[in-house]
Design a protein around this motif. Structure first.
Motif, short mmCIF file in Angstrom:
data_model
loop_
_atom_site.label_atom_id
_atom_site.label_comp_id
_atom_site.label_asym_id
_atom_site.label_seq_id
_atom_site.Cartn_x
_atom_site.Cartn_y
_atom_site.Cartn_z
N GLY A 49 0.80 -1.22 0.00
CA GLY A 49 0.00 0.00 0.00
C GLY A 49 0.83 1.27 0.00
O GLY A 49 0.33 2.33 0.34
N SER A 50 2.08 1.18 -0.40
CA SER A 50 2.96 2.34 -0.31
C SER A 50 2.83 3.31 -1.47
O SER A 50 3.34 4.41 -1.40
N ASN A 51 2.13 2.95 -2.51
CA ASN A 51 2.08 3.79 -3.70
C ASN A 51 0.81 4.65 -3.76
O ASN A 51 0.36 5.00 -4.83
N MET A 52 0.27 5.05 -2.60
CA MET A 52 -0.98 5.81 -2.59
C MET A 52 -0.80 7.24 -2.07
O MET A 52 -1.77 7.88 -1.67
N SER A 56 -1.22 6.47 2.08
CA SER A 56 -0.44 5.32 2.50
C SER A 56 0.01 5.40 3.96
O SER A 56 0.59 4.46 4.48
N ALA A 59 -1.43 2.62 6.02
CA ALA A 59 -0.78 1.36 5.64
C ALA A 59 0.61 1.28 6.25
O ALA A 59 1.06 0.20 6.66
#
Length: 71
Positions: A49-52, A56, A59
């Motif tokens: 979930g780091s690419n939000m 993020s 996450a």
């Protein structure tokens, strides 16, 4: 007729299907050690979930709380 006699019995094949392939003790120790050390670096954004963007952050907190971060 000879080919049938050379093959494994039905019980042997069923037993292998249930228990899975035989593994050596070294492979299982190594595999469990590698799987246990497979944590990403959360400071570099290596977590699920780091690419939000800003979304993020929850996450990141969840990954840190579960111990999924290497640092």
């Amino acid at each position: 007729m000879r080919d049938v006699a050379r093959g494994r019995s039905f019980a042997d094949r069923a037993n292998q299907d249930i228990q899975g392939p035989a593994r050596s003790a070294f492979d299982s120790k190594l595999g469990s050690a590698v799987a246990g050390s497979a944590h990403g670096d959360c400071m570099k954004g290596q977590f699920k979930g780091s690419n939000m963007g800003l979304l993020s952050l929850p996450a990141l907190a969840f990954a840190a709380a579960n111990g999924d971060c290497a640092r």
